[in-house]
Design a protein around this motif. Structure first.
Motif, PDB file in Angstrom:
ATOM      1  N   ARG A  73       0.799  -1.224   0.000  1.00 57.83           N
ATOM      2  CA  ARG A  73       0.000   0.000   0.000  1.00 57.83           C
ATOM      3  C   ARG A  73       0.827   1.268   0.000  1.00 57.83           C
ATOM      4  N   GLY A  74       2.134   1.148  -0.026  1.00 55.89           N
ATOM      5  CA  GLY A  74       2.950   2.352  -0.092  1.00 55.89           C
ATOM      6  C   GLY A  74       2.979   3.104   1.217  1.00 55.89           C
ATOM      7  N   LEU A  75       3.506   4.294   1.165  1.00 56.91           N
ATOM      8  CA  LEU A  75       3.664   5.118   2.351  1.00 56.91           C
ATOM      9  C   LEU A  75       2.458   6.037   2.522  1.00 56.91           C
ATOM     10  N   GLN A  76       1.891   5.997   3.692  1.00 53.42           N
ATOM     11  CA  GLN A  76       0.706   6.799   3.977  1.00 53.42           C
ATOM     12  C   GLN A  76       0.981   7.714   5.162  1.00 53.42           C
ATOM     13  N   LEU A  77       0.674   8.990   4.986  1.00 52.98           N
ATOM     14  CA  LEU A  77       0.858   9.936   6.078  1.00 52.98           C
ATOM     15  C   LEU A  77      -0.205   9.719   7.136  1.00 52.98           C
ATOM     16  N   LEU A  78       0.223   9.566   8.385  1.00 53.15           N
ATOM     17  CA  LEU A  78      -0.700   9.370   9.493  1.00 53.15           C
ATOM     18  C   LEU A  78      -0.923  10.664  10.270  1.00 53.15           C
ATOM     19  N   PHE A  79       0.163  11.277  10.704  1.00 50.04           N
ATOM     20  CA  PHE A  79       0.097  12.495  11.516  1.00 50.04           C
ATOM     21  C   PHE A  79       1.227  13.432  11.126  1.00 50.04           C
ATOM     22  N   TYR A  80       0.996  14.715  11.324  1.00 48.19           N
ATOM     23  CA  TYR A  80       2.082  15.670  11.222  1.00 48.19           C
ATOM     24  C   TYR A  80       1.925  16.715  12.312  1.00 48.19           C
ATOM     25  N   SER A  81       3.052  17.351  12.624  1.00 47.60           N
ATOM     26  CA  SER A  81       3.069  18.339  13.703  1.00 47.60           C
ATOM     27  C   SER A  81       3.998  19.486  13.319  1.00 47.60           C
ATOM     28  N   VAL A  82       3.496  20.695  13.461  1.00 46.18           N
ATOM     29  CA  VAL A  82       4.316  21.867  13.146  1.00 46.18           C
ATOM     30  C   VAL A  82       4.840  22.538  14.420  1.00 46.18           C
ATOM     31  N   GLY A  83       4.473  22.006  15.592  1.00 45.65           N
ATOM     32  CA  GLY A  83       4.975  22.583  16.836  1.00 45.65           C
ATOM     33  C   GLY A  83       4.539  21.760  18.034  1.00 45.65           C
ATOM     34  N   ILE A  84       5.074  22.105  19.191  1.00 45.01           N
ATOM     35  CA  ILE A  84       4.758  21.377  20.423  1.00 45.01           C
ATOM     36  C   ILE A  84       3.255  21.394  20.649  1.00 45.01           C
ATOM     37  N   GLY A  85       2.722  20.207  20.922  1.00 39.78           N
ATOM     38  CA  GLY A  85       1.293  20.095  21.215  1.00 39.78           C
ATOM     39  C   GLY A  85       0.378  20.234  20.015  1.00 39.78           C
ATOM     40  N   GLN A  86       0.935  20.470  18.827  1.00 42.00           N
ATOM     41  CA  GLN A  86       0.109  20.652  17.617  1.00 42.00           C
ATOM     42  C   GLN A  86       0.175  19.383  16.766  1.00 42.00           C
TER      43      GLN A  86
END
Lengths: 117, 114
Positions: B42-55
């Motif tokens: 199924r390839g690579l799938q983005l689950l989560f991303y974060s641009v800063g603490i707690g985000q």
């Protein structure tokens, strides 16, 4: 939404054969394009990338890719493969924005390349 | 130089057990951090991303959650694992200035839920 298609799931070549792995993306705006490689048991590594300028991009280990905007394609090529090129190759795209969700990479499903010695 | 550490490398967990995968980045500040999963075929799938603490932003609904307690620490968790959570999990970072600077990936964790 952006998507990336890699046409071949598994490619088997003999050493010295030429390689071309297809990659098409769907996104109407400015894109950044990447090819990543994952050798057996190793990290995902950047092979090459295209942001702007010359559509023919040269990467590490003799690989190159050509961005054809009219075809929404970014195919990976190598004139003569070696046994050490055996790996999984991933095409990826993101929108040409900065940070946040727009900066996220969307990957294709990957192509396994097996090179016979 | 910047480095990214991800552990453990492999993990076998029973269905219903909790999960905690950790990723830390060195040599940079305020990175964008990402969790990807590579499921078989199924390839690579983005689950989560974060641009800063707690985000934390979630890309797909699922049985997993993510947290960023410190600037350079990103944790993937689950309270109760499912068989479908099996896969190869990759942590990645890029410069907070934008994706144009490229992504660096960790070595990954192969999770097998039995």
């Amino acid at each position: 939404a952006q998507s990336v298609s890699q046409h071949n799931h598994h490619v088997i070549l003999s050493e010295a054969a030429s390689l071309e792995l297809g990659c098409n993306y769907s996104y109407g705006g400015t894109v950044n394009l990447f090819w990543y490689v994952q050798y057996p048991g190793q990290h995902l590594q950047l092979l090459l990338k295209y942001f702007s300028g010359d559509p023919l991009v040269k990467g590490i280990k003799g690989f190159e890719a050509e961005f054809i905007k009219s075809k929404f394609s970014f195919n990976l090529r190598k004139p003569s493969v070696q046994w050490s090129d055996t790996a999984e190759y991933f095409c990826a795209v993101n929108a040409g924005y900065y940070g946040g969700s727009q900066g996220n990479l969307i990957f294709g499903k990957g192509t396994k390349l097996s090179v016979k010695p | 130089s910047q480095t990214i550490h991800q552990w453990p490398a492999t993990l076998v967990q029973p269905v219903g057990s909790p999960l905690s995968l950790e990723c830390t980045v060195e040599g940079t500040s305020n990175p964008n951090l990402y969790w990807y999963r590579q499921a078989a075929g199924r390839g690579l799938q983005l689950l989560f991303y974060s641009v800063g603490i707690g985000q934390i932003s979630s890309e797909v609904p699922q049985n997993l959650s993510a947290s960023r307690p410190q600037d350079r620490q990103f944790i993937l968790s689950s309270k109760k694992l499912l068989l479908s959570d099996s896969g190869f999990y990759l942590c990645a970072w890029n410069s907070g200035q934008g994706a144009n600077y490229g992504y660096t990936f960790g070595s990954g964790t192969r999770l097998t839920v039995v």
